[in-house]
Design a protein around this motif. Structure first.
Motif, PDB file in Angstrom:
ATOM      1  N   ALA A 149      -0.277   0.340  -4.318  1.00 47.60           N
ATOM      2  CA  ALA A 149      -0.954  -0.769  -4.993  1.00 47.60           C
ATOM      3  C   ALA A 149      -2.377  -0.943  -4.481  1.00 47.60           C
ATOM      4  O   ALA A 149      -2.663  -0.698  -3.310  1.00 47.60           O
ATOM      5  CB  ALA A 149      -0.179  -2.060  -4.788  1.00 47.60           C
ATOM      6  N   LYS A 179       0.825  -1.212   0.000  1.00 49.54           N
ATOM      7  CA  LYS A 179       0.000   0.000   0.000  1.00 49.54           C
ATOM      8  C   LYS A 179       0.861   1.264   0.000  1.00 49.54           C
ATOM      9  O   LYS A 179       0.482   2.276  -0.573  1.00 49.54           O
ATOM     10  CB  LYS A 179      -0.944   0.001   1.207  1.00 49.54           C
ATOM     11  CG  LYS A 179      -2.062  -1.014   1.061  1.00 49.54           C
ATOM     12  CD  LYS A 179      -3.127  -0.855   2.128  1.00 49.54           C
ATOM     13  CE  LYS A 179      -4.318  -1.758   1.786  1.00 49.54           C
ATOM     14  NZ  LYS A 179      -5.319  -1.768   2.862  1.00 49.54           N
ATOM     15  N   ARG A 180       2.001   1.177   0.680  1.00 55.13           N
ATOM     16  CA  ARG A 180       2.912   2.325   0.696  1.00 55.13           C
ATOM     17  C   ARG A 180       3.377   2.637  -0.722  1.00 55.13           C
ATOM     18  O   ARG A 180       3.715   3.762  -1.047  1.00 55.13           O
ATOM     19  CB  ARG A 180       4.105   2.009   1.603  1.00 55.13           C
ATOM     20  CG  ARG A 180       4.972   3.196   1.926  1.00 55.13           C
ATOM     21  CD  ARG A 180       5.860   2.946   3.143  1.00 55.13           C
ATOM     22  NE  ARG A 180       6.690   1.776   2.993  1.00 55.13           N
ATOM     23  CZ  ARG A 180       6.649   0.700   3.788  1.00 55.13           C
ATOM     24  NH1 ARG A 180       5.806   0.654   4.807  1.00 55.13           N
ATOM     25  NH2 ARG A 180       7.446  -0.318   3.580  1.00 55.13           N
ATOM     26  N   LYS A 222       2.794   6.769   2.163  1.00 46.46           N
ATOM     27  CA  LYS A 222       2.360   6.042   0.966  1.00 46.46           C
ATOM     28  C   LYS A 222       2.522   6.953  -0.249  1.00 46.46           C
ATOM     29  O   LYS A 222       1.808   7.943  -0.373  1.00 46.46           O
ATOM     30  CB  LYS A 222       0.906   5.589   1.114  1.00 46.46           C
ATOM     31  CG  LYS A 222       0.757   4.541   2.206  1.00 46.46           C
ATOM     32  CD  LYS A 222      -0.683   4.304   2.582  1.00 46.46           C
ATOM     33  CE  LYS A 222      -0.756   3.369   3.773  1.00 46.46           C
ATOM     34  NZ  LYS A 222      -1.942   3.635   4.613  1.00 46.46           N
ATOM     35  N   THR A 223       3.444   6.599  -1.115  1.00 43.54           N
ATOM     36  CA  THR A 223       3.878   7.526  -2.156  1.00 43.54           C
ATOM     37  C   THR A 223       3.968   6.841  -3.514  1.00 43.54           C
ATOM     38  O   THR A 223       4.358   5.684  -3.607  1.00 43.54           O
ATOM     39  CB  THR A 223       5.280   8.071  -1.803  1.00 43.54           C
ATOM     40  OG1 THR A 223       5.278   8.517  -0.457  1.00 43.54           O
ATOM     41  CG2 THR A 223       5.679   9.209  -2.716  1.00 43.54           C
ATOM     42  N   GLU A 224       3.593   7.575  -4.551  1.00 45.22           N
ATOM     43  CA  GLU A 224       3.778   7.085  -5.916  1.00 45.22           C
ATOM     44  C   GLU A 224       4.500   8.131  -6.747  1.00 45.22           C
ATOM     45  O   GLU A 224       4.535   9.309  -6.380  1.00 45.22           O
ATOM     46  CB  GLU A 224       2.413   6.791  -6.569  1.00 45.22           C
ATOM     47  CG  GLU A 224       1.719   5.565  -6.037  1.00 45.22           C
ATOM     48  CD  GLU A 224       0.441   5.283  -6.828  1.00 45.22           C
ATOM     49  OE1 GLU A 224       0.533   4.776  -7.960  1.00 45.22           O
ATOM     50  OE2 GLU A 224      -0.645   5.603  -6.310  1.00 45.22           O
ATOM     51  N   THR A 248      -6.817   2.759  -3.807  1.00 41.92           N
ATOM     52  CA  THR A 248      -5.480   2.782  -3.205  1.00 41.92           C
ATOM     53  C   THR A 248      -5.489   3.775  -2.046  1.00 41.92           C
ATOM     54  O   THR A 248      -6.451   4.518  -1.869  1.00 41.92           O
ATOM     55  CB  THR A 248      -4.404   3.235  -4.218  1.00 41.92           C
ATOM     56  OG1 THR A 248      -4.712   4.576  -4.611  1.00 41.92           O
ATOM     57  CG2 THR A 248      -4.382   2.347  -5.441  1.00 41.92           C
ATOM     58  N   GLU A 249      -4.419   3.776  -1.270  1.00 44.11           N
ATOM     59  CA  GLU A 249      -4.362   4.666  -0.113  1.00 44.11           C
ATOM     60  C   GLU A 249      -3.239   5.681  -0.230  1.00 44.11           C
ATOM     61  O   GLU A 249      -2.832   6.305   0.754  1.00 44.11           O
ATOM     62  CB  GLU A 249      -4.172   3.825   1.163  1.00 44.11           C
ATOM     63  CG  GLU A 249      -5.324   2.870   1.410  1.00 44.11           C
ATOM     64  CD  GLU A 249      -5.093   1.942   2.600  1.00 44.11           C
ATOM     65  OE1 GLU A 249      -4.099   2.135   3.334  1.00 44.11           O
ATOM     66  OE2 GLU A 249      -5.903   1.024   2.784  1.00 44.11           O
ATOM     67  N   THR A 250      -2.728   5.841  -1.450  1.00 43.56           N
ATOM     68  CA  THR A 250      -1.589   6.734  -1.671  1.00 43.56           C
ATOM     69  C   THR A 250      -1.846   8.126  -1.117  1.00 43.56           C
ATOM     70  O   THR A 250      -2.907   8.702  -1.326  1.00 43.56           O
ATOM     71  CB  THR A 250      -1.273   6.806  -3.183  1.00 43.56           C
ATOM     72  OG1 THR A 250      -1.192   5.477  -3.673  1.00 43.56           O
ATOM     73  CG2 THR A 250       0.020   7.547  -3.449  1.00 43.56           C
ATOM     74  N   LYS A 253      -1.452  -1.305 -10.871  1.00 43.14           N
ATOM     75  CA  LYS A 253      -0.433  -1.734  -9.906  1.00 43.14           C
ATOM     76  C   LYS A 253      -1.221  -2.465  -8.840  1.00 43.14           C
ATOM     77  O   LYS A 253      -2.005  -1.849  -8.137  1.00 43.14           O
ATOM     78  CB  LYS A 253       0.263  -0.486  -9.350  1.00 43.14           C
ATOM     79  CG  LYS A 253       1.338  -0.740  -8.359  1.00 43.14           C
ATOM     80  CD  LYS A 253       2.374   0.409  -8.332  1.00 43.14           C
ATOM     81  CE  LYS A 253       1.752   1.783  -8.080  1.00 43.14           C
ATOM     82  NZ  LYS A 253       2.726   2.847  -7.860  1.00 43.14           N
TER      83      LYS A 253
END
Lengths: 442, 442
Positions: free
Chosen positions: A20, A16-17, B374-376, B344-346, A79
């Motif tokens: 995804a 999740k970090r 939580k990073t993208e 997602t939890e980004t 993702k």
């Protein structure tokens, strides 16, 4: 299960970090979906009986169902992680965490992106998970199928033998070069000098300096696949450095991976504290065979296209965490450390030493439940106080809330600390706050 | 899956609050384990193909595997929950949440305890879960197999017809009394006056006052089973009151439950906001048939003994939450409320509007990952800033961390709030703290 929950939590947090989402697919697939994807291992697929309707099999891994799902739903970027059970009609080996029904734990990135960026994130994720689980030292081996194929070509392997020679190389983590060489020469009909040339390459491992060294190899650089593979490796290692995991990776030319569908980067993580022995020349390799590998994966750009009616490709890269092996390790660790693992999270046990207190115990229990406190009570009408103390102790419940005639009359509840055996008395209306303070600090 | 995770969390929290541990059993059982447990429904069991070795079937529910597990491991007390998939070769009905592969969500208490204490906790658990999920009004119907059998005897049903008449009564939630009566009389050969006597009883429902009323019924009180059933109901309702859920329950003599293995208390929870219609006389019952029931269960004291070589009994009581129906309801609610559900939890998207910033974006991303954020980031080498803004917006990512040449030179990072579009600039070393403050309050 209590230990497993902890491992799942660490892994899911990591997925999740990295942004995804999770999907779920059915445990059975049409038999034809699985046919022709696993080579020799197809004999291990569980089939369902033909009871009329579709001919079904149980999933063998999560990658083929994922590819089928992408093609069927026309998804070209995602993702996702998926933690679920897969099924293999194999000989179980409990001590090595090998079962017929077992969890797989996959993270994959699908989409048309720039070279090696998602590939590097997969390495990062494996490094984060293995570090956070505290399973000891590990190394993530990296290689590239393009480079392997290029190397085979350079060594003089005929193109129709690439895959079978690749399978032979794959056995290098389980057996000696001499055995692999004789498989290549005696069984697979490779010329001895070709095998020897391969032997020179597959003993190489390193990092960026190895890429540079191979880039000086003129024959390699003349081969288009080898050149592209090397350029990808250079980029991958550079990105690993930016992600702070260069010290966890090794570019290893002996890494081949068994599955046919990989088309680029391949990964395999091994625990070095258990696998060390296997790398020492002359040691009994069988001793630690297979116990070290705890994650693996790679790039598979062709698989989704196999399920699309028009063959439309969706590039994918992913890793699978060998979670059953991690469970075994965590279980052994937990046993060594504590002796007993708590299987519940109960914080308070409501007890009484007097008769006819069932209804009052139930009311108090209810008060604690409504306050969000994890609470149990004895299901006996008139349980003995000693038995209630014992229950709390055996189940690791940190506190007891005790009532009797006197406590009821005074409007108080006695709180007993299970381990120190200290008791304090609080007004009933302050109980929830007092318990909350105690459980949050214990 | 994002919605499902929320539902699972609420339910698992409740099970843990009540001190339950979780176990896991294999998806397949020996075919013989399942044989003779499900009556007519056995035709819905999925068998595995005979590929040599054991003859296996896919589990049909979680109760029979649980009973088999207790007997096999000689466990006589446990409080466990199990959330897993079960398999039925049925006709799927998507709109009603009926599938061939679906989750069951079971909570059971095994052990020799005093009357109705664990039974009442099961009712409490159902009430807590349905309240916390906010699925609207509900009622938990309660009845008792002993009372039903006693009532059948009192009405004049021959003992060998108890189970088949019980099955007929079970249909009362789906059809009219007239149809049930004609099934009893025309198909099952019951005398019309016997059926009519049953008809008098099964229209009764209430709470403690109904128990009192039936306790005045001399014929009922003369029958041992009916008397015991009524005493259990009285106790159960008293305990429901202590647990604060009396307003959620209804003692309902028409509740029968289909399964053969129940031996005492039986439960069924229905959503009254959708099921109301079905209870109005003369309304079209088919309209809301089956949509209301969201949990069910009861006491089954004989099942474990069927798997023990010596027939040793372990009394059990449990409930199964109809989680697929709850998923459907929660999904409909989420769609109605927000339009789009985050998958997602980004929390942060690392972005740049300038070229050649990939490596710097990766470094910043790594900083945030290491800080647990939580990073993208975009997997493109040189993505357009507008596309990055759009990605964050579409995926509901609340913040962007933006860098460019100037920010790098100044050692700062720009933080943009995706919804307000406000931007603030922070020194790089303060970024983690600032982001943490923002994500914890957003």
């Amino acid at each position: 299960m209590a230990i497993r929950e902890g491992v799942f939590k660490t892994i899911i947090n990591c997925f999740k970090r990295h942004g995804a989402e999770t999907i779920d697919t059915p445990v059975f697939e049409l038999k034809e979906t699985l046919t022709g994807k696993y080579g020799e291992d197809a004999k291990l697929i569980y089939d369902l009986a033909d009871q009329g309707g579709e001919i079904l099999s149980l999933r063998y891994d999560l990658t083929v169902p994922f590819a089928r799902y992408l093609a069927m739903n026309k998804i070209s970027t995602i993702k996702r992680y998926h933690i679920a059970k897969v099924y293999r009609r194999d000989n179980p080996a409990m001590t090595r965490g090998r079962y017929r029904e077992f969890y797989q734990c996959d993270f994959d990135i699908a989409g048309q992106y720039d070279l090696m960026i998602p590939d590097a994130e997969c390495v990062k994720i494996v490094a984060e998970i293995l570090s956070e689980l505290n399973v000891g030292d590990f190394i993530i081996k990296l290689n590239n199928r393009l480079l392997l194929d290029g190397m085979f070509a350079v060594c003089g392997v005929p193109e129709d033998k690439f895959r079978t020679i690749c399978s032979a190389v794959d056995k290098l983590d389980k057996t000696f070069w001499e055995d692999v060489r004789s498989e290549m020469v005696d069984e697979k009909g490779l010329a001895p000098e070709v095998a020897d040339r391969i032997g020179e390459y597959v003993r190489l491992n390193g990092q960026l300096e190895l890429v540079e060294q191979l880039m000086q190899d003129e024959q390699m650089m003349k081969n288009k696949m080898a050149r592209q593979g090397l350029e990808e490796m250079k980029l991958l290692l550079t990105y690993c450095q930016l992600f702070g995991v260069l010290n966890k990776v090794s570019f290893d030319l002996s890494l081949a991976r068994g599955l046919d569908y990989y088309t680029g980067v391949i990964y395999e993580a091994i625990l070095t504290s258990t696998a060390e022995k296997a790398q020492t020349d002359g040691a009994d390799k069988n001793e630690s065979v297979g116990v070290g590998s705890v994650a693996g994966g790679g790039r598979y750009d062709g698989l989704v296209g196999m399920f699309d009616p028009k063959g439309k490709k969706v590039p994918c890269v992913g890793v699978s965490i060998g979670i059953e092996r991690l469970f075994s390790i965590m279980e052994a660790k937990a046993e060594a450390a504590e002796g007993k693992v708590r299987t519940t999270e109960t914080q308070v046990y409501v007890a009484s030493g007097q008769k006819n207190m069932l209804e009052e115990r139930m009311k108090l229990c209810n008060l604690l439940w409504e306050g969000g406190i994890k609470t149990e009570l004895s299901y006996k009408k008139n349980p003995k106080l000693l038995n209630q103390f014992q229950y709390a102790e055996e189940h690791g419940i940190p506190f007891l809330a005790i009532i009797g005639e006197q406590e009821l009359k005074d409007g108080v509840v006695k709180v007993r600390n299970t381990s120190t055996r200290e008791e304090e008395t609080f007004p009933r209306e302050k109980l929830l706050d007092e318990i909350r303070t105690r459980v949050s600090s214990s």
